[in-house]
Design a protein around this motif. Structure first.
Motif, PDB file in Angstrom:
ATOM      1  N   ALA A 227      13.417 -51.732 -20.446  1.00 53.21           N
ATOM      2  CA  ALA A 227      12.258 -50.899 -20.138  1.00 53.21           C
ATOM      3  C   ALA A 227      11.547 -51.321 -18.978  1.00 53.21           C
ATOM      4  O   ALA A 227      11.320 -52.772 -18.986  1.00 53.21           O
ATOM      5  N   LEU A 228      10.971 -50.852 -18.002  1.00 55.22           N
ATOM      6  CA  LEU A 228      10.126 -51.094 -16.980  1.00 55.22           C
ATOM      7  C   LEU A 228       8.858 -50.181 -16.978  1.00 55.22           C
ATOM      8  O   LEU A 228       7.798 -50.914 -16.718  1.00 55.22           O
ATOM      9  N   ALA A 229       8.850 -49.263 -17.582  1.00 54.29           N
ATOM     10  CA  ALA A 229       7.749 -48.459 -18.009  1.00 54.29           C
ATOM     11  C   ALA A 229       7.757 -47.526 -18.963  1.00 54.29           C
ATOM     12  O   ALA A 229       9.042 -47.183 -19.284  1.00 54.29           O
ATOM     13  N   TYR A 230       6.878 -46.709 -19.832  1.00 52.40           N
ATOM     14  CA  TYR A 230       7.153 -45.988 -20.810  1.00 52.40           C
ATOM     15  C   TYR A 230       5.526 -45.295 -20.936  1.00 52.40           C
ATOM     16  O   TYR A 230       4.764 -45.583 -20.408  1.00 52.40           O
ATOM     17  N   ALA A 231       5.754 -44.115 -21.714  1.00 52.04           N
ATOM     18  CA  ALA A 231       4.309 -43.338 -22.128  1.00 52.04           C
ATOM     19  C   ALA A 231       4.885 -42.476 -23.212  1.00 52.04           C
ATOM     20  O   ALA A 231       6.067 -42.037 -23.164  1.00 52.04           O
ATOM     21  N   ALA A 232       4.040 -42.403 -24.365  1.00 52.57           N
ATOM     22  CA  ALA A 232       4.389 -41.538 -25.261  1.00 52.57           C
ATOM     23  C   ALA A 232       3.155 -40.874 -25.858  1.00 52.57           C
ATOM     24  O   ALA A 232       2.246 -41.765 -26.065  1.00 52.57           O
ATOM     25  N   GLY A 233       3.174 -39.689 -26.302  1.00 54.03           N
ATOM     26  CA  GLY A 233       2.336 -39.043 -26.922  1.00 54.03           C
ATOM     27  C   GLY A 233       2.792 -38.534 -28.372  1.00 54.03           C
ATOM     28  O   GLY A 233       3.625 -39.394 -28.961  1.00 54.03           O
TER      29      GLY A 233
ATOM     30  N   PRO B  16       8.082 -50.309 -31.198  1.00 51.97           N
ATOM     31  CA  PRO B  16       9.361 -50.417 -32.041  1.00 51.97           C
ATOM     32  C   PRO B  16      10.114 -48.948 -32.048  1.00 51.97           C
ATOM     33  O   PRO B  16      11.127 -49.011 -31.971  1.00 51.97           O
ATOM     34  N   ASP B  17       9.360 -47.870 -32.116  1.00 52.00           N
ATOM     35  CA  ASP B  17      10.009 -46.609 -32.106  1.00 52.00           C
ATOM     36  C   ASP B  17      10.639 -46.214 -30.907  1.00 52.00           C
ATOM     37  O   ASP B  17      11.653 -45.430 -30.887  1.00 52.00           O
ATOM     38  N   LEU B  18      10.147 -46.488 -29.934  1.00 53.21           N
ATOM     39  CA  LEU B  18      10.818 -46.108 -28.362  1.00 53.21           C
ATOM     40  C   LEU B  18      11.920 -47.345 -28.354  1.00 53.21           C
ATOM     41  O   LEU B  18      12.839 -46.843 -27.701  1.00 53.21           O
ATOM     42  N   ASP B  19      11.647 -48.554 -28.815  1.00 53.70           N
ATOM     43  CA  ASP B  19      12.621 -49.558 -28.500  1.00 53.70           C
ATOM     44  C   ASP B  19      13.769 -48.972 -29.115  1.00 53.70           C
ATOM     45  O   ASP B  19      15.121 -49.691 -28.845  1.00 53.70           O
TER      46      ASP B  19
ATOM     47  N   ASP C 148      19.903 -55.873 -12.345  1.00 58.88           N
ATOM     48  CA  ASP C 148      20.147 -54.562 -12.776  1.00 58.88           C
ATOM     49  C   ASP C 148      21.247 -53.930 -11.885  1.00 58.88           C
ATOM     50  O   ASP C 148      21.167 -53.907 -10.498  1.00 58.88           O
ATOM     51  N   MET C 149      22.114 -53.143 -12.607  1.00 59.68           N
ATOM     52  CA  MET C 149      23.148 -52.474 -11.245  1.00 59.68           C
ATOM     53  C   MET C 149      22.582 -51.041 -11.209  1.00 59.68           C
ATOM     54  O   MET C 149      22.965 -50.371 -10.276  1.00 59.68           O
ATOM     55  N   GLY C 150      21.752 -50.584 -12.005  1.00 55.91           N
ATOM     56  CA  GLY C 150      21.361 -49.127 -11.932  1.00 55.91           C
ATOM     57  C   GLY C 150      20.027 -49.084 -12.618  1.00 55.91           C
ATOM     58  O   GLY C 150      19.322 -50.014 -13.161  1.00 55.91           O
ATOM     59  N   LYS C 151      19.319 -47.958 -12.743  1.00 62.70           N
ATOM     60  CA  LYS C 151      18.309 -47.583 -13.302  1.00 62.70           C
ATOM     61  C   LYS C 151      18.308 -46.097 -13.859  1.00 62.70           C
ATOM     62  O   LYS C 151      19.210 -45.469 -13.656  1.00 62.70           O
ATOM     63  N   PHE C 152      17.242 -45.961 -14.956  1.00 65.39           N
ATOM     64  CA  PHE C 152      17.424 -44.726 -15.647  1.00 65.39           C
ATOM     65  C   PHE C 152      15.953 -44.202 -15.839  1.00 65.39           C
ATOM     66  O   PHE C 152      14.987 -44.860 -15.882  1.00 65.39           O
ATOM     67  N   THR C 153      15.910 -42.851 -16.421  1.00 64.45           N
ATOM     68  CA  THR C 153      14.765 -42.345 -16.918  1.00 64.45           C
ATOM     69  C   THR C 153      15.482 -41.491 -17.977  1.00 64.45           C
ATOM     70  O   THR C 153      16.241 -40.798 -18.166  1.00 64.45           O
ATOM     71  N   ILE C 154      14.500 -41.855 -19.152  1.00 66.85           N
ATOM     72  CA  ILE C 154      14.819 -41.051 -20.445  1.00 66.85           C
ATOM     73  C   ILE C 154      13.904 -40.353 -20.861  1.00 66.85           C
ATOM     74  O   ILE C 154      12.533 -40.895 -20.915  1.00 66.85           O
ATOM     75  N   THR C 155      13.743 -38.720 -21.074  1.00 66.91           N
ATOM     76  CA  THR C 155      12.569 -38.205 -21.517  1.00 66.91           C
ATOM     77  C   THR C 155      12.919 -37.869 -22.911  1.00 66.91           C
ATOM     78  O   THR C 155      14.188 -37.722 -23.432  1.00 66.91           O
ATOM     79  N   LEU C 156      11.918 -38.013 -23.700  1.00 68.49           N
ATOM     80  CA  LEU C 156      12.057 -37.753 -25.186  1.00 68.49           C
ATOM     81  C   LEU C 156      11.257 -36.889 -25.768  1.00 68.49           C
ATOM     82  O   LEU C 156      10.127 -36.421 -25.263  1.00 68.49           O
ATOM     83  N   GLN C 157      11.637 -36.597 -26.883  1.00 72.18           N
ATOM     84  CA  GLN C 157      10.984 -35.431 -27.808  1.00 72.18           C
ATOM     85  C   GLN C 157      10.920 -35.937 -29.259  1.00 72.18           C
ATOM     86  O   GLN C 157      11.893 -36.385 -29.652  1.00 72.18           O
ATOM     87  N   ARG C 158      10.088 -35.369 -29.894  1.00 71.29           N
ATOM     88  CA  ARG C 158      10.236 -35.669 -31.447  1.00 71.29           C
ATOM     89  C   ARG C 158       9.171 -34.730 -32.115  1.00 71.29           C
ATOM     90  O   ARG C 158       8.222 -34.001 -31.526  1.00 71.29           O
ATOM     91  N   THR C 159       9.397 -34.494 -33.451  1.00 73.80           N
ATOM     92  CA  THR C 159       8.746 -33.424 -34.204  1.00 73.80           C
ATOM     93  C   THR C 159       7.753 -34.694 -34.704  1.00 73.80           C
ATOM     94  O   THR C 159       8.459 -35.963 -35.238  1.00 73.80           O
ATOM     95  N   PRO C 160       6.548 -34.568 -35.065  1.00 72.01           N
ATOM     96  CA  PRO C 160       5.755 -35.512 -35.575  1.00 72.01           C
ATOM     97  C   PRO C 160       6.124 -35.954 -36.966  1.00 72.01           C
ATOM     98  O   PRO C 160       6.704 -35.463 -37.675  1.00 72.01           O
ATOM     99  N   GLY C 161       6.122 -37.394 -36.932  1.00 73.36           N
ATOM    100  CA  GLY C 161       6.854 -38.027 -38.211  1.00 73.36           C
ATOM    101  C   GLY C 161       8.420 -38.400 -38.177  1.00 73.36           C
ATOM    102  O   GLY C 161       8.797 -38.972 -39.163  1.00 73.36           O
ATOM    103  N   LYS C 162       8.880 -37.797 -37.046  1.00 68.70           N
ATOM    104  CA  LYS C 162      10.583 -38.013 -37.053  1.00 68.70           C
ATOM    105  C   LYS C 162      10.873 -38.951 -35.969  1.00 68.70           C
ATOM    106  O   LYS C 162       9.849 -39.164 -35.091  1.00 68.70           O
ATOM    107  N   PRO C 163      12.112 -39.269 -35.858  1.00 66.06           N
ATOM    108  CA  PRO C 163      12.446 -40.211 -34.807  1.00 66.06           C
ATOM    109  C   PRO C 163      12.415 -39.578 -33.339  1.00 66.06           C
ATOM    110  O   PRO C 163      12.926 -38.383 -33.258  1.00 66.06           O
ATOM    111  N   TRP C 164      12.309 -40.457 -32.417  1.00 62.62           N
ATOM    112  CA  TRP C 164      12.283 -39.848 -31.026  1.00 62.62           C
ATOM    113  C   TRP C 164      14.020 -39.520 -30.727  1.00 62.62           C
ATOM    114  O   TRP C 164      14.737 -40.140 -31.092  1.00 62.62           O
ATOM    115  N   LEU C 165      14.081 -38.495 -29.944  1.00 60.26           N
ATOM    116  CA  LEU C 165      15.289 -38.005 -29.302  1.00 60.26           C
ATOM    117  C   LEU C 165      15.425 -37.705 -28.032  1.00 60.26           C
ATOM    118  O   LEU C 165      14.232 -37.449 -27.616  1.00 60.26           O
TER     119      LEU C 165
END
Length: 174
Positions: A102-108, A41-44, A126-143
Motif C-alpha cells: 500500500a502507498l495510500a488509503y482512505a476508508a469511511g 487490519p481490515d484493509l490489509d 515495483d513493476m506496476g501500480k494499482f488502485t482498488i476501490t472498496l465497499q462494505r456493509t457496516p460490520g461486514k468485510p471489505w469487498l
C-alpha cells in the motif's frame, strides 16, 4: 494585425505545439519509490487475501474478494464486470509470488480505497501500480468494487517477424 488577432494566433500555436512537446519526454525521469503506508487490519486483509489467492492460482478465491458487480480493469484488456467473469479471466492461471504494498488509503463506513504497487518474488522494485476501490456493509468485510492496474514501464516494442527473439513476460496481477 491587431493585438487581439495576434494573441489568438499565439495561443493557437501554443495549443498545437505545446501538448506533444510536453507529453513526450525523451528520457523517463528517475523517480524514487514511495514508502509503504501501514494499513488498518481490515484493509490489509484484502491485500493479503488477494496475494494468497493469486499465489495459489485460485481464480474462485480472487473473484470472491470482489462485489457481485465488481469491475476488473487490466492492462491492455477491456473491462470485466462481475464475479463470474472475473473468475473466468483467471481460470487456468498458475500461481506466482505476487507481493502487494500500500502507498495510500482512505476508508469511511462503507467506501474506501487502496493505492499501491505490485511486484513478484524478491524483485527490488515495483513493476506496476494499482488502485482498488472498496465497499462494505457496516460490520461486514471489505469487498473490491473495482481493481485497476498499470505497469510502470511500457512493454518493449515487438521486433520485426524476420528477427525473432524469445520473450518472457509476467502478467499484471489484477
Amino acid at each position: 494585425m491587431n493585438l487581439t488577432l495576434r494573441a489568438v494566433a499565439v495561443l493557437g500555436l501554443m495549443l498545437v505545439a505545446g501538448p506533444p512537446l510536453a507529453q513526450n519526454p525523451s528520457e523517463p525521469a528517475e523517480v524514487a519509490e514511495l514508502p509503504d503506508a501501514a494499513l488498518p487490519p481490515d484493509l490489509d486483509r484484502v491485500l493479503r487475501d488477494y496475494e494468497r489467492a493469486w499465489r495459489a492460482g485460485d481464480a474462485k478465491g480472487i473473484a470472491s474478494l470482489f462485489t457481485e458487480d465488481g469491475v476488473l480493469l487490466q492492462n491492455y484488456r477491456p473491462p470485466i464486470r462481475g464475479r463470474a467473469a472475473i473468475q473466468a479471466v483467471y481460470e487456468g492461471d498458475r500461481g506466482s509470488p505476487l507481493r502487494l504494498r500500500a502507498l495510500a488509503y482512505a476508508a469511511g463506513d462503507t467506501i474506501g480505497y487502496i493505492v499501491g504497487g505490485y511486484r513478484y518474488g524478491d524483485a527490488a522494485h515495483d513493476m506496476g501500480k494499482f488502485t482498488i476501490t472498496l465497499q462494505r456493509t457496516p460490520g461486514k468485510p471489505w469487498l473490491i468494487s473495482s481493481d485497476m492496474d498499470s505497469m510502470n514501464a511500457s512493454p518493449k516494442p515487438q521486433r520485426a517477424p524476420d528477427t525473432p527473439t524469445p520473450t518472457t513476460t509476467t502478467p499484471a496481477p489484477h
